[in-house]
Design an enzyme around this catalytic site. Sequence first.
Site, PDB file in Angstrom:
ATOM      1  N   ARG A  28      -5.771  12.725 -26.152  1.00 27.48           N
ATOM      2  CA  ARG A  28      -5.389  11.834 -25.062  1.00 27.48           C
ATOM      3  C   ARG A  28      -3.865  11.794 -24.898  1.00 27.48           C
ATOM      4  O   ARG A  28      -3.118  12.095 -25.825  1.00 27.48           O
ATOM      5  CB  ARG A  28      -5.885  10.405 -25.338  1.00 27.48           C
ATOM      6  CG  ARG A  28      -7.387  10.249 -25.261  1.00 27.48           C
ATOM      7  CD  ARG A  28      -7.802   8.812 -25.565  1.00 27.48           C
ATOM      8  NE  ARG A  28      -7.539   8.445 -26.951  1.00 27.48           N
ATOM      9  CZ  ARG A  28      -6.515   7.720 -27.362  1.00 27.48           C
ATOM     10  NH1 ARG A  28      -5.627   7.277 -26.496  1.00 27.48           N
ATOM     11  NH2 ARG A  28      -6.357   7.429 -28.646  1.00 27.48           N
TER      12      ARG A  28
ATOM     13  N   LYS B 137     -12.590   7.630 -21.763  1.00 29.01           N
ATOM     14  CA  LYS B 137     -11.786   6.460 -22.087  1.00 29.01           C
ATOM     15  C   LYS B 137     -11.334   5.703 -20.840  1.00 29.01           C
ATOM     16  O   LYS B 137     -11.028   4.510 -20.918  1.00 29.01           O
ATOM     17  CB  LYS B 137     -10.596   6.858 -22.957  1.00 29.01           C
ATOM     18  CG  LYS B 137     -10.985   7.270 -24.371  1.00 29.01           C
ATOM     19  CD  LYS B 137     -11.825   6.194 -25.070  1.00 29.01           C
ATOM     20  CE  LYS B 137     -12.128   6.557 -26.519  1.00 29.01           C
ATOM     21  NZ  LYS B 137     -13.069   5.601 -27.157  1.00 29.01           N
TER      22      LYS B 137
ATOM     23  N   HIS C 251     -14.734  -1.311 -29.218  1.00 28.58           N
ATOM     24  CA  HIS C 251     -14.537   0.073 -29.639  1.00 28.58           C
ATOM     25  C   HIS C 251     -15.210   0.208 -30.998  1.00 28.58           C
ATOM     26  O   HIS C 251     -14.589   0.058 -32.044  1.00 28.58           O
ATOM     27  CB  HIS C 251     -13.043   0.390 -29.723  1.00 28.58           C
ATOM     28  CG  HIS C 251     -12.746   1.835 -29.939  1.00 28.58           C
ATOM     29  ND1 HIS C 251     -11.622   2.279 -30.596  1.00 28.58           N
ATOM     30  CD2 HIS C 251     -13.418   2.958 -29.576  1.00 28.58           C
ATOM     31  CE1 HIS C 251     -11.612   3.604 -30.626  1.00 28.58           C
ATOM     32  NE2 HIS C 251     -12.699   4.032 -30.025  1.00 28.58           N
TER      33      HIS C 251
ATOM     34  N   SER D  59     -10.390   6.319 -33.690  1.00 29.11           N
ATOM     35  CA  SER D  59     -10.848   7.678 -33.948  1.00 29.11           C
ATOM     36  C   SER D  59     -10.380   8.120 -35.333  1.00 29.11           C
ATOM     37  O   SER D  59      -9.231   7.904 -35.720  1.00 29.11           O
ATOM     38  CB  SER D  59     -10.288   8.633 -32.889  1.00 29.11           C
ATOM     39  OG  SER D  59     -10.786   8.310 -31.617  1.00 29.11           O
TER      40      SER D  59
ATOM     41  N   LYS E 167     -16.399   5.952 -37.555  1.00 23.55           N
ATOM     42  CA  LYS E 167     -17.415   5.271 -36.743  1.00 23.55           C
ATOM     43  C   LYS E 167     -18.647   6.141 -36.524  1.00 23.55           C
ATOM     44  O   LYS E 167     -19.776   5.708 -36.714  1.00 23.55           O
ATOM     45  CB  LYS E 167     -16.844   4.877 -35.374  1.00 23.55           C
ATOM     46  CG  LYS E 167     -15.794   3.805 -35.383  1.00 23.55           C
ATOM     47  CD  LYS E 167     -15.502   3.259 -33.998  1.00 23.55           C
ATOM     48  CE  LYS E 167     -15.256   4.324 -32.948  1.00 23.55           C
ATOM     49  NZ  LYS E 167     -14.120   5.201 -33.246  1.00 23.55           N
ATOM     50  N   THR E 168     -18.413   7.377 -36.097  1.00 17.75           N
ATOM     51  CA  THR E 168     -19.537   8.268 -35.789  1.00 17.75           C
ATOM     52  C   THR E 168     -20.297   8.630 -37.057  1.00 17.75           C
ATOM     53  O   THR E 168     -21.536   8.551 -37.118  1.00 17.75           O
ATOM     54  CB  THR E 168     -19.028   9.543 -35.095  1.00 17.75           C
ATOM     55  OG1 THR E 168     -18.397   9.183 -33.867  1.00 17.75           O
ATOM     56  CG2 THR E 168     -20.172  10.504 -34.818  1.00 17.75           C
TER      57      THR E 168
ATOM     58  N   ASP F 269     -19.567   4.887 -30.335  1.00 14.83           N
ATOM     59  CA  ASP F 269     -18.158   4.651 -30.017  1.00 14.83           C
ATOM     60  C   ASP F 269     -17.864   3.421 -29.158  1.00 14.83           C
ATOM     61  O   ASP F 269     -16.839   2.790 -29.340  1.00 14.83           O
ATOM     62  CB  ASP F 269     -17.571   5.881 -29.319  1.00 14.83           C
ATOM     63  CG  ASP F 269     -16.058   5.881 -29.282  1.00 14.83           C
ATOM     64  OD1 ASP F 269     -15.436   5.599 -30.325  1.00 14.83           O
ATOM     65  OD2 ASP F 269     -15.488   6.160 -28.218  1.00 14.83           O
TER      66      ASP F 269
ATOM     67  N   ARG G 109     -13.849  18.760 -31.346  1.00 14.44           N
ATOM     68  CA  ARG G 109     -14.949  17.820 -31.123  1.00 14.44           C
ATOM     69  C   ARG G 109     -16.162  18.514 -30.525  1.00 14.44           C
ATOM     70  O   ARG G 109     -16.073  19.642 -30.036  1.00 14.44           O
ATOM     71  CB  ARG G 109     -14.511  16.693 -30.179  1.00 14.44           C
ATOM     72  CG  ARG G 109     -13.518  15.717 -30.775  1.00 14.44           C
ATOM     73  CD  ARG G 109     -13.139  14.644 -29.789  1.00 14.44           C
ATOM     74  NE  ARG G 109     -12.202  13.690 -30.353  1.00 14.44           N
ATOM     75  CZ  ARG G 109     -12.534  12.534 -30.915  1.00 14.44           C
ATOM     76  NH1 ARG G 109     -13.806  12.180 -30.988  1.00 14.44           N
ATOM     77  NH2 ARG G 109     -11.625  11.719 -31.395  1.00 14.44           N
TER      78      ARG G 109
END
Length: 532
Positions: free
Chosen positions: A60, A200, A219, A239, A243-244, A258, A324
């Site tokens: 990003r 996002k 988030h 990130s 989390k994933t 997410d 990713r």
Amino acid sequence: MTDGRVNPSQRLEHQGISGLGNVYYNMIEPKLVEETIRRGEARLGRGGAVLVTTGAHTGRSPKDKFVVRTPSVEDTIWWENNAPMAPDAFDRLHRDMLDHMKGRDYFVQDLYAGADPEHRLDVRVVTELAWHGLFSRHLLRRPAREELDDFIPEFTIINCPGFKADPARHGCRSETVIAINFDRKLILIGNTAYAGEIKKSVFTLLNYILPGKGVMSMHCSANHAIGDPDDVAVFFGLSGTGKTTLSADPSRILIGDDEHGWSENGTFNFEGGCYAKTINLNPEAEPEIYATTTRFATVVENMVYDPETLELDFEDNSITDNMRCAYPLDYISNASPTARGGQPRNVIMLTCDAYGVLPPIARLTPAQAMYHFLSGFTSKTPGTEVGVTEPIPTFSTCFGAPFMPRRPEVYGKLLQQKIAATGASCWLVNTGWTGGAYGTGRRMPIKATRALLSAALDGSLNGVAFRRDPNFGFEVPVSVPGVEDALLDPRGTWADPVAYDAQAQKLVRMFADNFAQYVDHIDEEVRAAAIG
């Protein structure tokens, strides 16, 4: 023009977009894959995965993101965190982007965000690249085909990687721009092929809209116990914090990885898919995510692969650390078909502590939970943003400052209210370093993290002895079955305990200095939970 299902009255011309080449409306995945390969945008990988690279932007560009400063949002946007753009500059940007689009082919996807039908946001995504249309179909949610006849988008995203902004003319920072106009219900993205900007941008919209309706936007990833959709756990984190990985637990049902809402109806996923980091992805530790990299239509982004065998290299980060894969949620066998669950029983805040100070798990009071939520301490991990090449300790309020258009206290108070209403248990989990800081210590063992989380979620952690941490005041378990006792005491993992003490005091001061900005906006109970 080439059409899928679309109401003629809702064509792009009715949104002021005209003079284009072919426009492909609501193509399904096989057709999008065909177009992606035919146009040379990607290579077809093993199992029909789509292998793409995003050029100069492999993460990003938060400094190139703007909110248009109009009277309707003037008093509700957190301007210290959201760069303003003048309305007339946005209008010039829009006109110039429309001129850029003339004669070119575009892909339109009519999608929505929010699995709770009471809090759904309909979004039209207009993309220059076929694979961006595919990515959008994975990451957002797809209406039933019969809904498309009457689909009216509330917001439209126009994404033109081939368009370069002019900072002097468009009121932006560089040739790259992400501009959100809440009045015109329009988002413009230019000069970046990084698909995460689409995802996002929608998240930012929801983070503005939903809190105004009393819905907590988060988030976070989320899952629930098998057979008990009311036993929900949410995992906050930036990130790279896990989390994933941690929510994809085969012993629980995955709600999403997410972005979620917490409404009066319970927990619901904003998205229809997952966007998982693949660097060092391990087929033993994360078999389901690993398997998606060779599934049909999975978008594999910025990974090195053998040009002959198409074998992916999960360790080669020569393109980026932020490699990713994007895939639909149903590629995970234990994913919830409804993407919904009950009110959270456990709230987990994931932090990647590059200082090696925090314990692997700590129990938080509700006031401490709000304190750590507003602090949002973690480390930016390599590749998630342009220029990040090693872990950088940072405070990202609400564990997602780049996506927060409102002041953080808005989200903090909502979380405090939700926890008070439901009695949810709160935990701080460090997935960062132990035995020393980054460069000296080692990353927290994933097996230990999983064991501690399992004990927290099944309630067995409540039955063990706890000690009070002298630096942060929260409670830390002394001994947990299946976890080395030594790991639970971070000071004891350092070769030099005196060096640990110095590092801990440094981090305490950083917390205190950062939290000073919120003191005037919070209640006394949370002030009392502050450290330092």
